[in-house]
Design a protein around this motif. Structure first.
Motif, mmCIF file in Angstrom:
data_model
loop_
_atom_site.group_PDB
_atom_site.id
_atom_site.type_symbol
_atom_site.label_atom_id
_atom_site.label_comp_id
_atom_site.label_asym_id
_atom_site.label_seq_id
_atom_site.Cartn_x
_atom_site.Cartn_y
_atom_site.Cartn_z
ATOM 1 N N LEU A 1 0.824 -1.211 0.000
ATOM 2 C CA LEU A 1 0.000 0.000 0.000
ATOM 3 C C LEU A 1 0.857 1.259 0.000
ATOM 4 O O LEU A 1 0.510 2.260 -0.648
ATOM 5 N N ASN A 2 1.979 1.230 0.708
ATOM 6 C CA ASN A 2 2.834 2.417 0.761
ATOM 7 C C ASN A 2 3.466 2.736 -0.595
ATOM 8 O O ASN A 2 3.727 3.904 -0.909
ATOM 9 N N VAL A 3 3.706 1.728 -1.394
ATOM 10 C CA VAL A 3 4.195 1.963 -2.755
ATOM 11 C C VAL A 3 3.111 2.660 -3.576
ATOM 12 O O VAL A 3 3.378 3.627 -4.303
ATOM 13 N N ARG A 4 1.878 2.191 -3.437
ATOM 14 C CA ARG A 4 0.777 2.812 -4.179
ATOM 15 C C ARG A 4 0.574 4.253 -3.729
ATOM 16 O O ARG A 4 0.320 5.147 -4.555
ATOM 17 N N LYS A 5 0.696 4.503 -2.435
ATOM 18 C CA LYS A 5 0.585 5.880 -1.927
ATOM 19 C C LYS A 5 1.698 6.754 -2.508
ATOM 20 O O LYS A 5 1.459 7.887 -2.930
ATOM 21 N N ALA A 6 2.897 6.219 -2.522
ATOM 22 C CA ALA A 6 4.035 6.976 -3.043
ATOM 23 C C ALA A 6 3.834 7.309 -4.517
ATOM 24 O O ALA A 6 4.128 8.427 -4.967
ATOM 25 N N LEU A 7 3.319 6.357 -5.279
ATOM 26 C CA LEU A 7 3.090 6.589 -6.699
ATOM 27 C C LEU A 7 2.019 7.653 -6.925
ATOM 28 O O LEU A 7 2.031 8.356 -7.942
ATOM 29 N N ASP B 1 -18.077 12.278 -0.277
ATOM 30 C CA ASP B 1 -17.946 12.448 1.172
ATOM 31 C C ASP B 1 -16.720 13.330 1.425
ATOM 32 O O ASP B 1 -15.573 12.889 1.317
ATOM 33 N N LYS B 2 -16.972 14.580 1.767
ATOM 34 C CA LYS B 2 -15.877 15.545 1.946
ATOM 35 C C LYS B 2 -14.964 15.160 3.114
ATOM 36 O O LYS B 2 -13.788 15.516 3.134
ATOM 37 N N GLU B 3 -15.505 14.436 4.093
ATOM 38 C CA GLU B 3 -14.679 14.003 5.227
ATOM 39 C C GLU B 3 -13.627 12.979 4.780
ATOM 40 O O GLU B 3 -12.480 13.013 5.238
ATOM 41 N N VAL B 4 -14.019 12.073 3.889
ATOM 42 C CA VAL B 4 -13.060 11.090 3.366
ATOM 43 C C VAL B 4 -11.976 11.801 2.565
ATOM 44 O O VAL B 4 -10.780 11.512 2.699
ATOM 45 N N THR B 5 -12.401 12.758 1.729
ATOM 46 C CA THR B 5 -11.427 13.507 0.930
ATOM 47 C C THR B 5 -10.421 14.217 1.830
ATOM 48 O O THR B 5 -9.213 14.200 1.569
ATOM 49 N N ALA B 6 -10.913 14.827 2.908
ATOM 50 C CA ALA B 6 -10.028 15.554 3.831
ATOM 51 C C ALA B 6 -9.106 14.598 4.582
ATOM 52 O O ALA B 6 -7.908 14.874 4.755
ATOM 53 N N LYS B 7 -9.639 13.472 5.006
ATOM 54 C CA LYS B 7 -8.864 12.503 5.787
ATOM 55 C C LYS B 7 -7.667 11.962 5.000
ATOM 56 O O LYS B 7 -6.586 11.743 5.571
ATOM 57 N N TYR B 8 -7.866 11.767 3.703
ATOM 58 C CA TYR B 8 -6.822 11.145 2.885
ATOM 59 C C TYR B 8 -6.185 12.134 1.897
ATOM 60 O O TYR B 8 -5.570 11.722 0.923
ATOM 61 N N LYS B 9 -6.304 13.417 2.182
ATOM 62 C CA LYS B 9 -5.869 14.408 1.200
ATOM 63 C C LYS B 9 -4.369 14.342 0.904
ATOM 64 O O LYS B 9 -3.922 14.699 -0.185
ATOM 65 N N ASP B 10 -3.563 13.862 1.875
ATOM 66 C CA ASP B 10 -2.117 13.795 1.642
ATOM 67 C C ASP B 10 -1.759 12.840 0.500
ATOM 68 O O ASP B 10 -0.724 12.995 -0.151
ATOM 69 N N ILE B 11 -2.626 11.869 0.223
ATOM 70 C CA ILE B 11 -2.326 10.877 -0.811
ATOM 71 C C ILE B 11 -2.339 11.499 -2.203
ATOM 72 O O ILE B 11 -1.615 11.052 -3.097
ATOM 73 N N GLN C 1 10.390 9.119 0.729
ATOM 74 C CA GLN C 1 10.498 8.610 2.099
ATOM 75 C C GLN C 1 9.713 7.309 2.263
ATOM 76 O O GLN C 1 10.196 6.357 2.899
ATOM 77 N N LEU C 2 8.517 7.276 1.698
ATOM 78 C CA LEU C 2 7.700 6.062 1.789
ATOM 79 C C LEU C 2 8.381 4.890 1.089
ATOM 80 O O LEU C 2 8.398 3.766 1.611
ATOM 81 N N LEU C 3 8.932 5.142 -0.078
ATOM 82 C CA LEU C 3 9.602 4.077 -0.824
ATOM 83 C C LEU C 3 10.858 3.600 -0.094
ATOM 84 O O LEU C 3 11.141 2.393 -0.030
ATOM 85 N N ASP C 4 11.598 4.540 0.487
ATOM 86 C CA ASP C 4 12.784 4.165 1.274
ATOM 87 C C ASP C 4 12.393 3.281 2.448
ATOM 88 O O ASP C 4 13.003 2.229 2.692
ATOM 89 N N ALA C 5 11.361 3.741 3.176
ATOM 90 C CA ALA C 5 10.929 3.014 4.378
ATOM 91 C C ALA C 5 10.396 1.624 4.037
ATOM 92 O O ALA C 5 10.497 0.690 4.847
ATOM 93 N N ILE D 1 -5.213 4.955 -8.697
ATOM 94 C CA ILE D 1 -4.697 6.273 -8.323
ATOM 95 C C ILE D 1 -5.462 7.324 -9.111
ATOM 96 O O ILE D 1 -5.401 7.347 -10.348
ATOM 97 N N PRO D 2 -6.215 8.202 -8.443
ATOM 98 C CA PRO D 2 -7.003 9.200 -9.171
ATOM 99 C C PRO D 2 -6.108 10.222 -9.878
ATOM 100 O O PRO D 2 -5.085 10.642 -9.335
ATOM 101 N N LEU D 3 -6.501 10.596 -11.086
ATOM 102 C CA LEU D 3 -5.765 11.607 -11.845
ATOM 103 C C LEU D 3 -6.609 12.869 -12.043
ATOM 104 O O LEU D 3 -6.260 13.939 -11.571
ATOM 105 N N PHE D 4 -7.723 12.710 -12.745
ATOM 106 C CA PHE D 4 -8.558 13.874 -13.033
ATOM 107 C C PHE D 4 -9.960 13.431 -13.418
ATOM 108 O O PHE D 4 -10.204 12.256 -13.695
ATOM 109 N N SER D 5 -10.876 14.383 -13.404
ATOM 110 C CA SER D 5 -12.211 14.156 -13.945
ATOM 111 C C SER D 5 -12.169 14.553 -15.414
ATOM 112 O O SER D 5 -11.872 15.704 -15.746
ATOM 113 N N ASN D 6 -12.438 13.597 -16.254
ATOM 114 C CA ASN D 6 -12.414 13.854 -17.686
ATOM 115 C C ASN D 6 -13.560 14.780 -18.070
ATOM 116 O O ASN D 6 -14.642 14.699 -17.484
#
Length: 545
Positions: free
Chosen positions: A287-293, A329-339, A349-353, A498-503
């Motif tokens: 999962l951390n690799v996917r987050k890093a990507l 759900d704006k709460e989910v978006t806020a909770k995971y916004k760093d991704i 850092q994630l890939l190193d770890a 991994i989300p990119l954009f709304s077409n």
């Protein structure tokens, strides 16, 4: 049992249904020319094996759920009713329907068309049989079809528009439906008569028995085959085609400016575009690799440079985009916004770890056992805008030490690769539907594995299957939204894509000869050529200027 009229409000708060048939009596005539990206046309009129080219044109849907207006547009059907327990749907056909050869189109044809897909699973596009809930489809008289469900399902009705209604008299005699080319086709849609067929061009003209008076207004549709988007752009500029549904570079200057009075485009929000990741293979099982990507990508830059600013960067990691804004759900978006924030240092850092470092000093990271990390990102050959997007993605990945390559493939390869889960990473869309629950069904329902481009990523569970299936057991909007919120949380926590954009909805049109187009000023339908139901509504509104 007492029946309730299936207003779309039963399901998701839509408005009262309507046939959306205008009363204007326009002059008949004219030919609509549309581009098709592909390798050319062949003598095949089986709607299930022609990439849905004929749905809404040669074959009329029962009904269309219009997500732009919130209305149910009845077509061959004049009504559809749910029972109080949500386990029976009764569909009533219009009276005196005919096939294009003049023979009667009856409920028997409709029941056969659905039952046929049980016996031919390759045609069961929405899994109505393989999912196990559909018990039977029965014609109770010449105009009535009853769909009996094993369990309550307020969403099942949405499947009905996606299946092709075909004449039993012809299709019941075919030895192998998957190879059946339906020669001398008989249809029910606005255009049924094939008048011209060459590898690069096909013309289909007006159905002499069409059920709507004076429709279609147009005489014919000419399909022209092009290899890729770059060929369509000059054809649009020259007025050789009337309706474009593909990416056009710098459309304001290359198309509109040529003829501002008649060259137009309208790009309303459409599907969310993702990088689908195969979590069954290393290193994507981490999962951390996917987050890093995800963190390695500057979405705003990708949109601006690779896609000319037409899409909208998607920072919502819950699986849906701008089209479904009211459900996010704006709460989910806020909770995971760093991704989804562009943060290459955190990605490193994630890939190193996680133990993925450069072991041989070639500038790229390796597996802990020394195996180089290298993978392809699959995209269809000719999809120039997405190829540019993927190229930028590989450059961002290189900056964090990950070696990825652009892999352009033919549609058939792409289709099987995604359905069979043979990719490592691929750019692909998400389902556009009446309600986002259907997008989640495509992502995560185990019954959809192998049947859709969106479910081959490897993130599935019996618990999520149950949650998705529970949506249809209620028609309470609050309970349904609570289910959608849980699915957004699951999407964000597992990051199968991994989300990119709304077409945007790519839609360019030429009003020099033909008018009646949907537009920002007259948004009667989302202008999607590749959706047979929406295409049908537009064809029925177009007429000579």
């Amino acid at each position: 049992m007492h029946n309730k009229k299936i207003l779309a409000s039963i399901i998701c708060g839509l408005l009262i249904s309507s046939n959306s048939v205008a009363s204007e009596d326009f002059k008949q005539g004219g030919t609509l020319t549309v581009p098709i990206i592909g390798t050319g046309f062949v003598d095949n009129y089986n709607p299930y094996t022609t990439k849905d080219l004929l749905h809404g044109v040669m074959f009329e849907p029962l009904l269309v759920f219009n997500n732009m207006t919130g209305k149910t547009e009845y077509r061959l059907a004049k009504s559809a009713e749910y029972s109080d327990d949500l386990k029976t749907i009764t569909v009533k056909l219009r009276d005196n329907l005919k096939w294009s050869d003049g023979s009667a189109l009856t409920a028997t044809d409709v029941a056969f068309s659905f039952t046929m897909t049980k016996d031919t699973p390759a045609f069961d596009q929405k899994g109505i049989w393989t999912a196990g809930n559909l018990a039977s489809v029965t014609a109770t008289n010449a105009t009535t079809i009853v769909f009996a469900l094993n369990e309550a399902d307020s969403t099942f009705i949405w499947n009905l528009e996606r299946y092709h209604i075909v004449p039993e008299q012809v299709w019941s005699k075919a030895e192998n439906l998957t190879t059946f080319t339906n020669p001398d086709p008989i249809g029910s849609g606005p255009m049924t008569e094939v008048t011209y067929l060459k590898a690069q061009q096909m013309e289909i003209c007006r159905n002499p028995e069409y059920y709507l008076a004076n429709r279609p207004y147009l005489d014919c549709i000419t399909f022209r085959s092009y290899n890729d988007n770059s060929q369509i752009q000059p054809a649009l500029m020259k007025g050789e085609i009337d309706w474009g549904s593909n990416f056009i570079a710098d459309v304001e200057n290359t198309f509109v400016a040529e003829n501002p009075k008649n060259h137009h485009f309208w790009y309303p929000a459409n599907d969310a575009i993702h990088l689908y990741v195969n979590t069954k293979v290393k290193p994507f099982d981490d999962l951390n690799v996917r987050k890093a990507l995800s963190m390695a990508l500057d979405r705003d830059e990708i949109v601006d440079i690779a896609a000319y600013g037409y899409p909208t960067a998607n920072f919502n990691v819950g699986g849906i985009g701008e089209l479904y804004d009211s459900y996010i759900d704006k709460e989910v978006t806020a909770k995971y916004k760093d991704i989804t924030e562009f943060n290459p240092e955190k990605a490193k850092q994630l890939l190193d770890a996680a133990g993925y470092t450069d072991l041989n000093d070639d500038g790229f990271r390796d597996m802990p056992d020394g195996t180089p990390i290298e993978f392809d990102i699959e995209v269809v050959n000719g999809w120039t805008d997405w190829i540019q997007v993927v190229q930028m993605v590989t450059e961002y990945y290189e900056e964090v030490g990950i070696k990825a390559n652009v892999k352009t493939v033919d549609w058939a390869v792409y289709d099987s690769s995604l359905k069979d889960g043979k990719y490592k990473m691929a750019i692909n869309w998400s389902l556009v539907a009446t309600n986002p629950i259907l997008a989640y069904q495509e992502y995560f329902d185990t019954a959809r594995i192998g049947k859709t481009w969106h479910a081959g990523h490897g993130v599935h569970s019996a618990k999520i299957d149950t949650l998705i299936n529970s949506f249809g057991s209620t028609n309470d909007p609050k309970k349904q939204q609570a289910i959608l919120n849980q699915l957004q949380e699951f999407s964000a926590a597992n990051l199968a894509f991994i989300p990119l954009f709304s077409n945007p909805t790519w839609f360019q049109y030429n009003s020099s000869k033909i008018v009646g187009w949907p537009s920002k000023e007259n948004p009667y339908v989302q202008p999607v050529w590749y959706d047979g139901g929406k295409r049908n509504l537009i064809i029925n509104n177009l007429h000579l200027k």
